[in-house]
Design an enzyme around this catalytic site. Structure first.
Site, short mmCIF file in Angstrom:
data_model
loop_
_atom_site.label_atom_id
_atom_site.label_comp_id
_atom_site.label_asym_id
_atom_site.label_seq_id
_atom_site.Cartn_x
_atom_site.Cartn_y
_atom_site.Cartn_z
N HIS A 506 31.13 42.53 44.67
CA HIS A 506 31.92 41.56 43.90
C HIS A 506 33.28 41.32 44.57
O HIS A 506 33.69 40.17 44.78
CB HIS A 506 32.12 42.10 42.48
N GLU A 507 33.96 42.42 44.88
CA GLU A 507 35.31 42.27 45.45
C GLU A 507 35.26 41.61 46.83
O GLU A 507 36.16 40.85 47.19
CB GLU A 507 36.00 43.64 45.52
N HIS A 510 35.64 37.98 46.56
CA HIS A 510 37.02 37.49 46.53
C HIS A 510 37.63 37.47 47.93
O HIS A 510 38.39 36.56 48.29
CB HIS A 510 37.88 38.40 45.63
N HIS A 513 36.38 34.40 49.59
CA HIS A 513 36.99 33.21 49.00
C HIS A 513 38.38 33.00 49.63
O HIS A 513 38.79 31.87 49.91
CB HIS A 513 37.10 33.38 47.49
N GLU A 535 36.50 34.15 38.80
CA GLU A 535 35.55 35.26 38.94
C GLU A 535 34.13 34.79 39.23
O GLU A 535 33.28 35.58 39.66
CB GLU A 535 35.56 36.12 37.67
#
Length: 716
Positions: A506-507, A510, A513, A535
């Site tokens: 998940h991280e 980011h 992104h 998110e």
């Protein structure tokens, strides 16, 4: 979770700053663990066109450089304010370029407070952030600069000059910022607003500082820790007290969560939860204060509530829509959660009867993780500790990076530059076929292991955004992931629970992104999107951790080196939505508490409210657990009136995955589509437009409802 950036003039009240440390070379004992597949020889010899930041700052330098950057930006604003109305145009304002330069200095300096081992440097970094935030408030309230912006907008329209879509969006946002900042208010009210904003900023910073520096422990004997795996206990600090051996357990996730999940003695779990929940009681007055300040500010600005002020610029648009979303989802989840609770309560009763323990018919907060694990083990014959043995950090981290690299067409090359701690790794990121500097993407730092006074969860800081400089050249982004993975123990290497693998995946969403966005202005770069969408990309990517071929690729038993077998993989996939009702009701508790405290017109006993709402919504008894709201750092750190976004964005995440990636999640062609349609635009266009471009239609909740309830229709 991604942390918000400090922006002096545009987003002063939403900022969440980052703070600092002393410098080291990236040559930790973990450094060799994550070596990636050998980079192309040409790429390995390339030098990035932009130097990585230095991490040699002293506390004095942190403050001096921050003050100098503020002075330079203030001078720029003075020049803009001095322009005659007819001289104001898009180019003469030059504020975007000045803001970029300011943030390039301020962001890394304020990051130190989250990761430095030096208290002096953390304190200086925190003080620097206070100064930056105060200046941000001052900057946002400059009526003279706002009038120059208004004059520029008027002149642009009158001239018939055609701005690019992103340039026009910047102008529109600048004008909206001024309106939302209260620049239309009379002088006296505007001055009062400035004072309130500065006080709010400082109070939130104090709350977050306490959160970061919390270092409490809870202590137990070996007997009281019965059931907790031996390799976990071996990592605890041991001391002697009289004739007993005592273990001190910190409230860091790798230490305390195994106790919640495995300690057989309910009194041990209860005492641990009481300590964990009440570990930041010091923050109770800070929360009461910042909520009161927000009520005052919302009233001055003419908004019904703080939540209405915050959500005005998000996809959901207003607090009423948030409440409707949460209420409808709770109505759907409550029957599922009640059934989950009855299932776990039956396991509890059976165990208590077998062990001769008293049973009062209640299901407590300290029962949830323990019996959730027991249920998974019994119903799926899935042993969390066994699964963990297949996920050594030294295998998982490079495997996940390799998956992302192949999917998105980039290459990580580890470099040995300065970092803030010996355990940190630094990477230069390139396009996969780069053969000169034009293929450079940006920098990435990984700070993955727990230590004292470090940020205690997992988050990504977009320390430097990407943007076009005034001379037409490119400034490249830098992202830093901070996590707290388990370290090696005397018995075993560093291993990750499957939950940790999901979090890391998940991280890294980011991170990418922040790296693969490409906008003209820093304001719109990367994760600078609506808070209830930010998110969604990372949540979508969590699905990879439940795909058989991905699980096989990133697993390798620490002894046998064999990947997960098909049977274990099937059990992991089935476990995803076990007790889904209780899990999401817990999320809805956080979201509803956040919404209520930001829509109520009067102050409340927030400790009482926290505990009552948790019992009513989460369906678990809490007992006398104290002031758990003191650790709810989200609403001090940029997610105020925004926690609903974690669930709201799941609707988009599920839709993106089911529509595009489900058929072949590792397909680089689909990855390129995701990169171009979702990551590249950042916040340079409305999020709904990026979604429609990516999906080929309007988004809907079909996939989300199907995931949770196995149904195909809903009005969500």
């Amino acid at each position: 979770m991604r942390m918000l950036q400090v922006t002096p003039s545009l987003l002063p009240s939403a900022a969440r700053a980052f703070n600092g440390l002393s410098h080291y070379r990236s040559q930790s004992t973990f450094s060799g663990l994550f070596s990636l597949s050998t980079a192309d020889s040409i790429m390995a010899s390339l030098n990035p066109p932009q130097a990585a930041p230095k991490w040699t700052h002293t506390p004095e330098e942190v403050l001096t450089l921050t003050k100098d950057a503020i002075a330079e930006y203030r001078a720029l604003e003075d020049n803009v304010a001095a322009l005659k109305p007819e001289e104001c145009n898009f180019d003469s304002l030059a504020l975007a370029h000045g803001e970029n330069k300011f943030n390039a200095v301020a962001e890394p300096l304020s990051f130190y407070q989250n990761v430095s081992t030096s208290k002096e440097l953390r304190d200086a970094s925190n003080e620097a952030e206070v100064i930056v935030r105060d200046f941000g408030v001052e900057s946002s309230m400059r009526i003279d600069v706002f009038r120059a912006k208004q004059a520029a907008e008027k002149n642009i329209i009158a001239s018939g000059k055609k701005l690019s879509t992103e340039e026009q969006r910047l102008v529109d946002k600048m004008i909206l910022d001024g309106t939302r900042a209260g620049l239309a208010l009379p002088d006296a009210e505007r001055e009062k607003l400035t004072v309130l904003k500065k006080e709010l900023s400082q109070t939130c910073l104090e709350f977050s500082k306490n959160f970061n520096e919390e270092n409490g422990v809870v202590s137990f004997t070996t007997e009281e820790l019965k059931g907790v795996p031996a390799d976990v206990i071996s990592g605890y600090t041991k001391r002697t007290e009289g004739d007993k051996e005592i273990y001190d357990i910190t409230f860091k996730t790798p230490d305390i969560f195994p106790l919640f999940k495995f300690a057989e003695n309910p009194d041990t779990r209860r005492k641990a939860y009481e300590g964990f929940e009440n570990r930041l009681a010091i923050n109770v007055p800070n929360m009461s204060k910042f909520l009161d300040l927000r009520r005052q500010i919302a009233k001055l600005l003419g908004y019904p509530t703080w939540a209405d002020y915050v959500t005005e610029v998000k996809m959901v648009k207003n607090a009423k829509s948030v409440k409707e979303f949460l209420t409808e989802l709770e109505q759907k989840l409550r029957p599922v959660g009640l059934k989950d609770r009855e299932t776990l309560l039956a396991i509890k009763k059976r165990e208590h009867d077998e062990k001769g323990l008293p049973f009062d018919g209640e299901f407590y907060l300290w029962d949830y993780r323990y019996y959730d694990r027991k249920f998974i083990e019994e119903s799926l014959n899935l042993d969390d500790q066994l699964v963990k043995e297949y996920f050594p950090v030294s295998v998982v981290v490079p495997a996940i990076l390799e998956i992302y690299q192949n999917l998105l067409g980039v290459k990580f090359v580890e470099t040995k530059g300065e970092t803030w701690h010996p355990e940190v790794q630094q990477f230069a990121v390139w396009e996969k076929d780069a053969n000169d500097q034009s293929g450079f993407v940006g920098f990435c730092y990984l700070d993955l292991f727990p230590r004292a006074s470090k940020y205690s969860h997992a988050a990504v800081w977009p320390l430097l955004p990407g943007y076009d400089k005034a001379d037409g050249s490119r400034s490249y982004p830098l992202t830093a992931m901070v996590a707290n993975l388990a370290k090696p123990t005397p018995q075993k290497p560093a291993l990750m629970r499957h939950d940790d693998v999901v979090t890391f995946f998940h991280e890294m969403g980011h991170v990418f992104h922040g790296l693969l966005s490409k906008t003209k202005f820093a304001r719109f770069h990367g994760t600078s999107v609506a808070g209830d969408f930010v998110e969604a990309p990372s949540q979508m990517l969590e699905n990879w951790c439940f795909e058989p071929k991905v699980l096989e690729r990133m697993s390798s038993h620490y002894e046998t080196k064999k990947p997960l077998d098909a049977e274990l993989i099937e059990k992991i996939i089935k476990s995803r939505y076990v007790n889904v009702g209780l899990f999401y009701l817990r999320q809805l508790f956080f979201a509803n508490f956040d919404l209520k405290v930001h829509t109520d017109q009067e102050a409340d006993d927030y400790t009482k409210l926290w505990n009552e709402m948790r019992e009513n919504i989460s369906l678990v008894k809490g007992g006398n657990l104290g002031a758990g709201q003191g650790s709810f750092n989200h609403i001090a750190g940029g997610y105020d009136a925004g926690y609903y976004g974690y669930t709201y964005s799941l609707v988009f995440a599920a839709d993106m995955y089911a529509t595009v990636f489900k058929k072949d999640p590792l397909d680089p062609t689909r990855g390129q589509r995701y990169r171009e349609k979702i990551l590249l635009p950042g916040g340079s266009r409305d999020e709904i437009d990026s979604l429609k471009d990516f999906l080929g239609r309007e988004p809907n909740s079909e996939a989300f409802i199907q995931e949770l309830f196995g149904q195909s229709t809903s009005s969500l």
